[in-house]
Design an enzyme around this catalytic site. Sequence first.
Site, PDB file in Angstrom:
ATOM      1  N   ARG A  37       0.815  -1.222   0.000  1.00 28.72           N
ATOM      2  CA  ARG A  37       0.000   0.000   0.000  1.00 28.72           C
ATOM      3  C   ARG A  37       0.850   1.274   0.000  1.00 28.72           C
ATOM      4  NH1 ARG A  37      -5.123  -1.093   4.025  1.00 28.72           N
ATOM      5  NH2 ARG A  37      -6.062  -2.790   2.850  1.00 28.72           N
ATOM      6  N   ASP A 139     -15.387   9.303  10.532  1.00 31.51           N
ATOM      7  CA  ASP A 139     -14.335   8.341  10.226  1.00 31.51           C
ATOM      8  C   ASP A 139     -13.008   9.075  10.308  1.00 31.51           C
ATOM      9  OD1 ASP A 139     -14.472   5.372   8.824  1.00 31.51           O
ATOM     10  OD2 ASP A 139     -12.610   6.405   8.356  1.00 31.51           O
TER      11      ASP A 139
HETATM   12  C1  LIG Z   1     -14.122  -1.892   8.106  1.00 33.33           C
HETATM   13  S1  LIG Z   1     -14.697  -0.230   8.165  1.00 33.33           S
HETATM   14  C2  LIG Z   1     -16.276  -0.430   8.940  1.00 33.33           C
HETATM   15  C3  LIG Z   1     -17.334   0.433   8.306  1.00 33.33           C
HETATM   16  C4  LIG Z   1     -18.767   0.246   8.857  1.00 33.33           C
HETATM   17  N1  LIG Z   1     -18.859   0.632  10.243  1.00 33.33           N
HETATM   18  C5  LIG Z   1     -19.246  -1.162   8.679  1.00 33.33           C
HETATM   19  O1  LIG Z   1     -19.439  -1.878   9.664  1.00 33.33           O
HETATM   20  O2  LIG Z   1     -19.435  -1.588   7.520  1.00 33.33           O
HETATM   21  C6  LIG Z   1     -13.678   0.433   9.501  1.00 33.33           C
HETATM   22  C7  LIG Z   1     -13.522   1.951   9.429  1.00 33.33           C
HETATM   23  O3  LIG Z   1     -12.952   2.382  10.673  1.00 33.33           O
HETATM   24  C8  LIG Z   1     -12.133   3.504  10.388  1.00 33.33           C
HETATM   25  N2  LIG Z   1     -11.186   3.703  11.507  1.00 33.33           N
HETATM   26  C9  LIG Z   1     -10.106   2.963  11.842  1.00 33.33           C
HETATM   27  N3  LIG Z   1      -9.499   3.478  12.935  1.00 33.33           N
HETATM   28  C10 LIG Z   1     -10.221   4.570  13.290  1.00 33.33           C
HETATM   29  C11 LIG Z   1     -10.088   5.528  14.340  1.00 33.33           C
HETATM   30  N4  LIG Z   1      -9.109   5.476  15.233  1.00 33.33           N
HETATM   31  N5  LIG Z   1     -11.012   6.514  14.410  1.00 33.33           N
HETATM   32  C12 LIG Z   1     -12.029   6.590  13.518  1.00 33.33           C
HETATM   33  N6  LIG Z   1     -12.195   5.714  12.505  1.00 33.33           N
HETATM   34  C13 LIG Z   1     -11.293   4.717  12.391  1.00 33.33           C
HETATM   35  C14 LIG Z   1     -11.475   3.157   9.069  1.00 33.33           C
HETATM   36  O4  LIG Z   1     -11.009   4.309   8.395  1.00 33.33           O
HETATM   37  C15 LIG Z   1     -12.605   2.428   8.322  1.00 33.33           C
HETATM   38  O5  LIG Z   1     -13.277   3.283   7.437  1.00 33.33           O
END
Ligand SMILES: C[S@@+](CC[C@H](N)C(=O)[O-])C[C@H]1O[C@@H](n2cnc3c(N)ncnc32)[C@H](O)[C@@H]1O
Length: 268
Positions: A37, A139
Amino acid sequence: MHQTQLKDSEFKLFQSWLHQSTGINLSSAKKALVAGRLSKRLKHLDLKSFGDYFQFIRSHAAAEELQIAIDLLTTNETYFFREPKHFEFMSEKILPTLIPAKKFRVWSAASSSGEEAYSIAMTLANELTSTAWEIFGSDISTDMLRIARGGHYPIARARTIPTDMLSKYCLKGTGGQEGTFLVERNLRNKVSFAQINLNENLPDVGQFDLIFIRNVMIYFDQDTKCKVIERLLPHLKSGGYLFVSHSESLNGITDRLQIISPSIYKKP
Ligand SMILES: C[S@@+](CC[C@H](N)C(=O)[O-])C[C@H]1O[C@@H](n2cnc3c(N)ncnc32)[C@H](O)[C@@H]1O
């Protein structure tokens, strides 16, 4: 083509920086993924090693690159109406009990590209006739927030949207927009997005009736999970619900919430 190698010592630098800033735990199994990445950024910036890239993102001049690295290292997989049981629970158990005079507020606390927030919005638009409502999505990834705010997706993403809601709340693209759809404007106007890092003190976003925090805590260690939930709890109204993913649990993380069914919790 020659590919720059990510040394173990360099991987450790990214690992501990990402953990410290976002709470995300990168296991050593993710080394190849990290190298893959980030390698395009090395090429783009004409840097010789991952160590040089690390120094670059840590320098004060590179705040923008820091965000790019975070965007590249987060996993953003999501889809409309993911884990449909939560939407059924909302429709059957929560929405019929609402008091119309109060605005109903929902937080999608790791909203990725917005599908979760818009799925909640479609459900509320479909069920609530006399109660005002709003959705807040957040996010850490600015790339994802850009997509979320646009509400414009490839048509293949519509596959999991129930057909009645698809026809009511989504506009099929034509001409240059063929192969895409747009979440309808009235719905988009009720959904706002902001960048929030759950691993830091939270801004004043007020209190919510529901908080969705799904498929993000799997990337955090136990200590981070506890802190994230502690930060979220004051933002959940008493009597409000918190949803985690079916593959997650708050067992050992908090005893301040009552378990209603696996992955659904209520604040007494
Ligand atoms: C796998 S997605 C889940 C999306 C949605 N909640 C779902 O269940 O389909 C995880 C998201 O968490 C975000 N994320 C990771 N660490 C984070 C943090 N410390 N604060 C806010 N968002 C975060 C990532 O950018 C990503 O978009």
